[in-house]
Design a protein around this motif. Structure first.
Motif, PDB file in Angstrom:
ATOM      1  N   THR A  63      36.351 -58.370 -40.442  1.00  0.00           N
ATOM      2  CA  THR A  63      37.543 -57.818 -39.808  1.00  0.00           C
ATOM      3  C   THR A  63      37.748 -58.395 -38.409  1.00  0.00           C
ATOM      4  O   THR A  63      38.822 -58.880 -38.082  1.00  0.00           O
ATOM      5  N   GLY A  64      36.710 -58.391 -37.585  1.00  0.00           N
ATOM      6  CA  GLY A  64      36.845 -58.922 -36.237  1.00  0.00           C
ATOM      7  C   GLY A  64      36.700 -60.425 -36.153  1.00  0.00           C
ATOM      8  O   GLY A  64      37.219 -61.058 -35.235  1.00  0.00           O
ATOM      9  N   ARG A  69      33.832 -65.868 -40.685  1.00  0.00           N
ATOM     10  CA  ARG A  69      33.106 -65.404 -41.865  1.00  0.00           C
ATOM     11  C   ARG A  69      33.582 -66.151 -43.113  1.00  0.00           C
ATOM     12  O   ARG A  69      32.778 -66.535 -43.969  1.00  0.00           O
ATOM     13  N   TYR A  70      34.895 -66.365 -43.204  1.00  0.00           N
ATOM     14  CA  TYR A  70      35.448 -67.143 -44.311  1.00  0.00           C
ATOM     15  C   TYR A  70      34.862 -68.551 -44.307  1.00  0.00           C
ATOM     16  O   TYR A  70      34.418 -69.067 -45.337  1.00  0.00           O
ATOM     17  N   ASP A  71      34.838 -69.179 -43.134  1.00  0.00           N
ATOM     18  CA  ASP A  71      34.325 -70.537 -43.019  1.00  0.00           C
ATOM     19  C   ASP A  71      32.837 -70.597 -43.352  1.00  0.00           C
ATOM     20  O   ASP A  71      32.391 -71.481 -44.092  1.00  0.00           O
ATOM     21  N   ASP A  72      32.060 -69.666 -42.800  1.00  0.00           N
ATOM     22  CA  ASP A  72      30.616 -69.673 -43.038  1.00  0.00           C
ATOM     23  C   ASP A  72      30.297 -69.524 -44.523  1.00  0.00           C
ATOM     24  O   ASP A  72      29.430 -70.219 -45.060  1.00  0.00           O
ATOM     25  N   THR A  73      30.999 -68.612 -45.186  1.00  0.00           N
ATOM     26  CA  THR A  73      30.760 -68.396 -46.608  1.00  0.00           C
ATOM     27  C   THR A  73      31.067 -69.649 -47.409  1.00  0.00           C
ATOM     28  O   THR A  73      30.279 -70.080 -48.259  1.00  0.00           O
ATOM     29  N   ALA A  74      32.229 -70.248 -47.135  1.00  0.00           N
ATOM     30  CA  ALA A  74      32.627 -71.450 -47.870  1.00  0.00           C
ATOM     31  C   ALA A  74      31.654 -72.593 -47.631  1.00  0.00           C
ATOM     32  O   ALA A  74      31.257 -73.302 -48.566  1.00  0.00           O
ATOM     33  N   SER A 189      39.919 -55.981 -46.930  1.00  0.00           N
ATOM     34  CA  SER A 189      40.983 -56.550 -47.754  1.00  0.00           C
ATOM     35  C   SER A 189      42.181 -56.944 -46.897  1.00  0.00           C
ATOM     36  O   SER A 189      42.713 -58.054 -47.017  1.00  0.00           O
ATOM     37  N   ASP A 190      42.613 -56.047 -46.021  1.00  0.00           N
ATOM     38  CA  ASP A 190      43.758 -56.336 -45.149  1.00  0.00           C
ATOM     39  C   ASP A 190      43.485 -57.564 -44.275  1.00  0.00           C
ATOM     40  O   ASP A 190      44.343 -58.451 -44.130  1.00  0.00           O
ATOM     41  N   SER A 191      42.288 -57.628 -43.705  1.00  0.00           N
ATOM     42  CA  SER A 191      41.950 -58.746 -42.827  1.00  0.00           C
ATOM     43  C   SER A 191      41.923 -60.063 -43.594  1.00  0.00           C
ATOM     44  O   SER A 191      42.355 -61.102 -43.080  1.00  0.00           O
ATOM     45  N   THR A 192      41.426 -60.013 -44.813  1.00  0.00           N
ATOM     46  CA  THR A 192      41.369 -61.223 -45.631  1.00  0.00           C
ATOM     47  C   THR A 192      42.765 -61.703 -46.002  1.00  0.00           C
ATOM     48  O   THR A 192      43.072 -62.897 -45.911  1.00  0.00           O
ATOM     49  N   LEU A 193      43.637 -60.792 -46.404  1.00  0.00           N
ATOM     50  CA  LEU A 193      45.009 -61.168 -46.736  1.00  0.00           C
ATOM     51  C   LEU A 193      45.747 -61.687 -45.509  1.00  0.00           C
ATOM     52  O   LEU A 193      46.529 -62.643 -45.598  1.00  0.00           O
ATOM     53  N   ASP A 194      45.486 -61.092 -44.360  1.00  0.00           N
ATOM     54  CA  ASP A 194      46.100 -61.580 -43.119  1.00  0.00           C
ATOM     55  C   ASP A 194      45.664 -63.010 -42.824  1.00  0.00           C
ATOM     56  O   ASP A 194      46.459 -63.838 -42.358  1.00  0.00           O
ATOM     57  N   LEU A 195      44.402 -63.299 -43.074  1.00  0.00           N
ATOM     58  CA  LEU A 195      43.903 -64.660 -42.852  1.00  0.00           C
ATOM     59  C   LEU A 195      44.560 -65.635 -43.822  1.00  0.00           C
ATOM     60  O   LEU A 195      44.964 -66.743 -43.428  1.00  0.00           O
ATOM     61  N   TYR A 273      28.902 -78.778 -37.722  1.00  0.00           N
ATOM     62  CA  TYR A 273      28.122 -77.549 -37.751  1.00  0.00           C
ATOM     63  C   TYR A 273      26.709 -77.836 -38.222  1.00  0.00           C
ATOM     64  O   TYR A 273      26.441 -78.825 -38.905  1.00  0.00           O
ATOM     65  N   ASP A 274      25.799 -76.967 -37.844  1.00  0.00           N
ATOM     66  CA  ASP A 274      24.419 -76.969 -38.316  1.00  0.00           C
ATOM     67  C   ASP A 274      24.275 -75.766 -39.228  1.00  0.00           C
ATOM     68  O   ASP A 274      24.439 -74.617 -38.788  1.00  0.00           O
ATOM     69  N   VAL A 275      23.997 -75.994 -40.503  1.00  0.00           N
ATOM     70  CA  VAL A 275      23.970 -74.890 -41.447  1.00  0.00           C
ATOM     71  C   VAL A 275      22.933 -73.840 -41.077  1.00  0.00           C
ATOM     72  O   VAL A 275      23.065 -72.660 -41.437  1.00  0.00           O
ATOM     73  N   ASN A 276      21.907 -74.227 -40.323  1.00  0.00           N
ATOM     74  CA  ASN A 276      20.880 -73.273 -39.906  1.00  0.00           C
ATOM     75  C   ASN A 276      21.367 -72.336 -38.804  1.00  0.00           C
ATOM     76  O   ASN A 276      20.689 -71.358 -38.481  1.00  0.00           O
ATOM     77  N   ARG A 277      22.517 -72.627 -38.226  1.00  0.00           N
ATOM     78  CA  ARG A 277      23.011 -71.837 -37.095  1.00  0.00           C
ATOM     79  C   ARG A 277      24.334 -71.149 -37.372  1.00  0.00           C
ATOM     80  O   ARG A 277      24.944 -70.591 -36.460  1.00  0.00           O
ATOM     81  N   ILE A 278      24.798 -71.208 -38.612  1.00  0.00           N
ATOM     82  CA  ILE A 278      26.049 -70.515 -38.918  1.00  0.00           C
ATOM     83  C   ILE A 278      25.734 -69.222 -39.657  1.00  0.00           C
ATOM     84  O   ILE A 278      24.602 -68.971 -40.076  1.00  0.00           O
ATOM     85  N   GLY A 279      26.738 -68.377 -39.817  1.00  0.00           N
ATOM     86  CA  GLY A 279      26.518 -67.090 -40.459  1.00  0.00           C
ATOM     87  C   GLY A 279      26.195 -66.015 -39.447  1.00  0.00           C
ATOM     88  O   GLY A 279      26.434 -66.160 -38.246  1.00  0.00           O
ATOM     89  N   THR A 280      25.637 -64.928 -39.920  1.00  0.00           N
ATOM     90  CA  THR A 280      25.345 -63.782 -39.067  1.00  0.00           C
ATOM     91  C   THR A 280      23.864 -63.735 -38.706  1.00  0.00           C
ATOM     92  O   THR A 280      23.007 -64.119 -39.494  1.00  0.00           O
ATOM     93  N   PHE A 281      23.598 -63.244 -37.511  1.00  0.00           N
ATOM     94  CA  PHE A 281      22.230 -63.029 -37.043  1.00  0.00           C
ATOM     95  C   PHE A 281      22.171 -61.622 -36.449  1.00  0.00           C
ATOM     96  O   PHE A 281      22.297 -61.435 -35.237  1.00  0.00           O
TER      97      PHE A 281
END
Length: 322
Positions: A63-64, A69-74, A189-195, A273-281
């Motif tokens: 949401t924030g 998050r979309y980019d990291d997942t993909a 859902s709302d945030s994803t559709l907005d994106l 990007y460095d895949v070891n440094r993306i995503g959530t921590f």
């Protein structure tokens, strides 16, 4: 290169032993746009499961920081597919994904359900809905099943279905039993559709939103309590996607692979990007970030009666730290 050369290459490969290569061809050559849409819908469906939607809503990642998050997942999912699970960026992506997941209390049933969406939705998009320029063969569907079964094992998921039919039945039963409205799921859902709307020029943003809603099935519309799209919009979206499929069928095959980091909608890392440094921590994350949270003899082989390279993670897994 002729239009069906990649299809013919796939059918010379073994659907289990060569599942990574087959997935590379399907996702980067044959159906890059379609696979992206199908997997996007697959992930979107999971928001309608309360345990998943509420968790994602509470982390603020969807949401924030929706774009990131979309980019990291993909990027993480695509990297595993692009490089496989051998040492290197593919295995680093697997490790990063496992680290993130092990930071949260996620049930095995939810893991199995999410995995089933990855298997089933591309088949439904291309074959059942008719949006692919050609249908997937049983041989190709088998490769998809074997790829995600392997990924599921590397994630530590238990009781993974053994066939496409098993994944399909699991998905349908899980959604029938668990789909329910939650505030967290609706927010995500709302945030994803907005994106999604931002991927189109501003002048057509309103139409893009209606189109996105028109390709969601009734179970999602009802669960998130959206105003149902009109029959005209549903029909128009269906026709547009089937016309696109006919046009693509007459195009030359994509000889150069198309990967997620080439997608202009991936915007968070313009300088790489460095895949070891993306995503959530997450704060206080209990996982050691230089080891795999799940040990696998299939990945590392046996060494002195145990697993090599990942042996140090077994004790951590046993005492619940991962």
């Amino acid at each position: 290169m002729k239009r069906f050369d990649f299809r013919d290459e796939i059918h010379r490969l073994d659907p289990e032993a060569d599942c990574v290569r087959i997935m590379q061809i399907l996702n980067a050559h044959e159906f890059p746009w379609d696979m992206g849409r199908a997997l996007g819908i697959a992930l979107y469906r999971t928001y309608a499961v309360p345990s998943i939607g509420e968790l994602l809503g509470s982390t603020d990642q969807f949401t924030g920081q929706t774009q990131k998050r979309y980019d990291d997942t993909a990027l993480i999912l695509n990297s595993m597919m692009r490089y496989g699970f051998e040492p290197g960026q593919g295995r680093d992506s697997l490790r990063r994904m496992n680290q993130m997941h092990r930071s949260y209390d996620i049930s095995n049933d939810d893991y199995r359900y999410v995995l089933s969406t990855f298997v089933v939705m591309p088949v439904r998009w291309l074959n059942e809905y008719g949006y692919g320029w050609r249908r997937l063969s049983d041989h190709e569907i088998s490769a998809i099943v074997h790829y995600y079964r392997r990924l599921g094992r590397y994630m530590g998921i238990k009781e993974i279905p053994e066939s496409y039919e098993g994944f399909r039945d699991l998905l349908d039963a899980y959604e029938k039993e668990h789909f329910a409205y939650t505030e967290g799921g609706r927010k995500v859902s709302d945030s994803t559709l907005d994106l999604m709307v931002t991927f189109y020029p501003p002048r057509v943003a309103g139409l893009a939103r209606k189109f996105s809603m028109a390709i969601l099935d009734e179970s999602l519309i009802e669960t998130f309590r959206y105003e149902p799209p009109s029959k005209a919009w549903r029909r128009s979206a269906d026709i547009a996607l089937k016309i696109r499929a006919k046009v693509v069928r007459r195009m030359k095959p994509r000889e150069e692979p198309f990967w997620a980091d080439q997608n202009p909608n991936i915007r968070s890392y313009p300088d790489g990007y460095d895949v070891n440094r993306i995503g959530t921590f997450p704060a206080g994350c209990p996982v050691a970030h230089d080891v795999d949270p799940v040990a696998h003899e299939e990945l590392y082989g046996k060494k002195d009666g145990g697993t090599a390279e990942a042996a140090g993670t077994t004790e951590a897994a046993a005492d619940g730290r991962v």
